[in-house]
Design an enzyme around this catalytic site. Sequence first.
Site, mmCIF file in Angstrom:
data_model
loop_
_atom_site.group_PDB
_atom_site.id
_atom_site.type_symbol
_atom_site.label_atom_id
_atom_site.label_comp_id
_atom_site.label_asym_id
_atom_site.label_seq_id
_atom_site.Cartn_x
_atom_site.Cartn_y
_atom_site.Cartn_z
ATOM 1 N N HIS A 196 2.320 14.499 0.566
ATOM 2 C CA HIS A 196 1.584 15.692 0.156
ATOM 3 C C HIS A 196 2.526 16.891 0.170
ATOM 4 O O HIS A 196 3.454 16.963 0.978
ATOM 5 C CB HIS A 196 0.412 15.979 1.105
ATOM 6 C CG HIS A 196 -0.702 15.000 1.003
ATOM 7 N ND1 HIS A 196 -1.526 14.910 -0.109
ATOM 8 C CD2 HIS A 196 -1.143 14.047 1.864
ATOM 9 C CE1 HIS A 196 -2.422 13.958 0.085
ATOM 10 N NE2 HIS A 196 -2.212 13.418 1.276
ATOM 11 N N ASP A 217 0.861 2.713 3.784
ATOM 12 C CA ASP A 217 -0.069 3.753 3.314
ATOM 13 C C ASP A 217 0.687 5.069 3.168
ATOM 14 O O ASP A 217 0.180 6.141 3.532
ATOM 15 C CB ASP A 217 -1.264 3.897 4.245
ATOM 16 C CG ASP A 217 -2.394 4.727 3.623
ATOM 17 O OD1 ASP A 217 -2.301 5.037 2.421
ATOM 18 O OD2 ASP A 217 -3.346 5.067 4.355
ATOM 19 N N HIS A 227 0.844 -1.203 0.000
ATOM 20 C CA HIS A 227 0.000 0.000 0.000
ATOM 21 C C HIS A 227 0.879 1.254 0.000
ATOM 22 O O HIS A 227 1.179 1.818 1.048
ATOM 23 C CB HIS A 227 -0.887 -0.027 1.244
ATOM 24 C CG HIS A 227 -2.011 0.963 1.222
ATOM 25 N ND1 HIS A 227 -3.222 0.718 1.811
ATOM 26 C CD2 HIS A 227 -2.105 2.212 0.697
ATOM 27 C CE1 HIS A 227 -4.022 1.768 1.654
ATOM 28 N NE2 HIS A 227 -3.354 2.693 0.984
ATOM 29 N N HIS A 277 1.512 5.123 -2.029
ATOM 30 C CA HIS A 277 1.055 6.145 -2.975
ATOM 31 C C HIS A 277 2.287 6.832 -3.564
ATOM 32 O O HIS A 277 3.018 7.526 -2.843
ATOM 33 C CB HIS A 277 0.149 7.165 -2.292
ATOM 34 C CG HIS A 277 -1.122 6.575 -1.768
ATOM 35 N ND1 HIS A 277 -2.253 6.432 -2.549
ATOM 36 C CD2 HIS A 277 -1.434 6.060 -0.557
ATOM 37 C CE1 HIS A 277 -3.218 5.875 -1.824
ATOM 38 N NE2 HIS A 277 -2.746 5.637 -0.613
ATOM 39 N N ARG A 336 2.033 8.803 -6.415
ATOM 40 C CA ARG A 336 1.511 10.063 -6.962
ATOM 41 C C ARG A 336 1.713 10.274 -8.460
ATOM 42 O O ARG A 336 1.036 11.108 -9.045
ATOM 43 C CB ARG A 336 2.091 11.267 -6.196
ATOM 44 C CG ARG A 336 1.804 11.270 -4.698
ATOM 45 C CD ARG A 336 0.329 11.227 -4.397
ATOM 46 N NE ARG A 336 0.063 11.401 -2.969
ATOM 47 C CZ ARG A 336 -0.979 10.902 -2.340
ATOM 48 N NH1 ARG A 336 -1.868 10.170 -3.018
ATOM 49 N NH2 ARG A 336 -1.170 11.100 -1.057
ATOM 50 N N HIS A 373 -5.695 -0.665 5.727
ATOM 51 C CA HIS A 373 -5.509 0.180 6.927
ATOM 52 C C HIS A 373 -6.592 -0.001 7.987
ATOM 53 O O HIS A 373 -7.277 0.962 8.378
ATOM 54 C CB HIS A 373 -5.367 1.648 6.548
ATOM 55 C CG HIS A 373 -6.280 2.151 5.467
ATOM 56 N ND1 HIS A 373 -7.644 1.969 5.471
ATOM 57 C CD2 HIS A 373 -6.015 2.851 4.337
ATOM 58 C CE1 HIS A 373 -8.173 2.533 4.412
ATOM 59 N NE2 HIS A 373 -7.204 3.073 3.698
#
Length: 440
Positions: free
Chosen positions: A310, A306, A59, A61, A63, A233
């Site tokens: 950002h 996870d 898991h 990210h 982007r 999660h």
Amino acid sequence: MSTRYLLRGVAPLGGPETDVLLSDGVIAALGADAGDQAQDATVVEGAGLVLLPGLVDLHTHLREPGREDAETVESGTRAAALGGFTAVHAMANTDPVQDTAGVVEQVWRLGRDAGWVDVHPVGAVTVGLGGERLAELGAMAQSAAHVRVFSDDGKCVHDPVVMRRALEYVKAFDGVVAQHSQEPRLTEGSQMHEGVVSAELGLAGWPAVAEEAIVARDVLLAEHVGSRLHVCHLSTAGSVEIVRWAKSRGIDVTAEATPHHLALTDEEVRGYDPVFKVNPPLRTQADVDAVRDGLADGTIDIVATDHAPHTREDKDCEWAAAAFGMTGLETVLSVVQQTMVDTGRFTWADVARVLSTAPARIGRVTDQGRPIAVGEPANLVLVDPAARRVVVPEEQASKSVNSPLRGRELPGRVVATFLRGRATVLDGVAVPATSAAGAR
């Protein structure tokens, strides 16, 4: 000709110290045989170091495509290598969404070109993550990316009919649906866990039942159609109990916990720092204790990061406007050591199970999470469990700095990572393929 490495005096899975020879991408010899065959090998001194199979994240990210200002496949996978990973699964909520064979193949090729870890794209369950029409599941499964994990993560597949059809469809190629369990009607406008702290802070509460209702529904659907379900999660004590019950019935369900749900509670939110805003939200200490118990007894199968990078603009703002998510690739091993190993709940063999063997099995990645044995692929990580370090996000490889662990001292340090026998990290420093000693 590839570089050969002799890992001298390392402790596989925390057991007795031995020598390990890596050659031609595999574990070539162990023990005395390793030393006898180590001519011209680069020696890595391993006294006091634990050798584990390379970590596998189910898991992550990354982007890219679409939000390269927050992370790229290159920067995210470099962070993964520094965290001890040799494979990651890249979530589908990119722009464009990973809902076609073309997009998942693009991400797969970006990972291959970066060369830090193996990148396995996760396919979207529904077109555009819209929750209405199934995406090209079969085409993604048959693509060069060989997708086996499908998820609308970031959003819940809330329609039970769509979820049932997805579970039925993936059976044809032994796939798994990884569900983001969040009943949308129960979480409209929610900002943090619903409880005492949310009431005191005046923030809209996110009830535990919003997660538990979807977990309960989906394990019953998985039982009904005889398919595989993975719960992303997991964060509440009630969800742990539902998964435990489902497994007792023989339902084919697996579940993951994140490092932040193992280590942090909703008390962190009292300062209104958006770095602690995450989906699902940080829960109570009772929930954290239940998640740790579930991980210790095998109800929860794996730890997954996870990792959700950002930009500063998306986090350095008022709480309500801030994005949900935290980084975690470079700190997860330390968090698991701190919460599970150093507390006596886990051995290092358990760490290998939840961070390597089990996620590789769930994702159907056959050449990762393998035993430390002669002839096996040399996907490995060397860890110094005695080291201590203070988390400084700006010093990490991720393009984003939204780590909830800033300034905290954590145990453990990744000393070296090997991807099919090639060092991607040595002495804690990332080693590009073109810079590796002896690389061609």
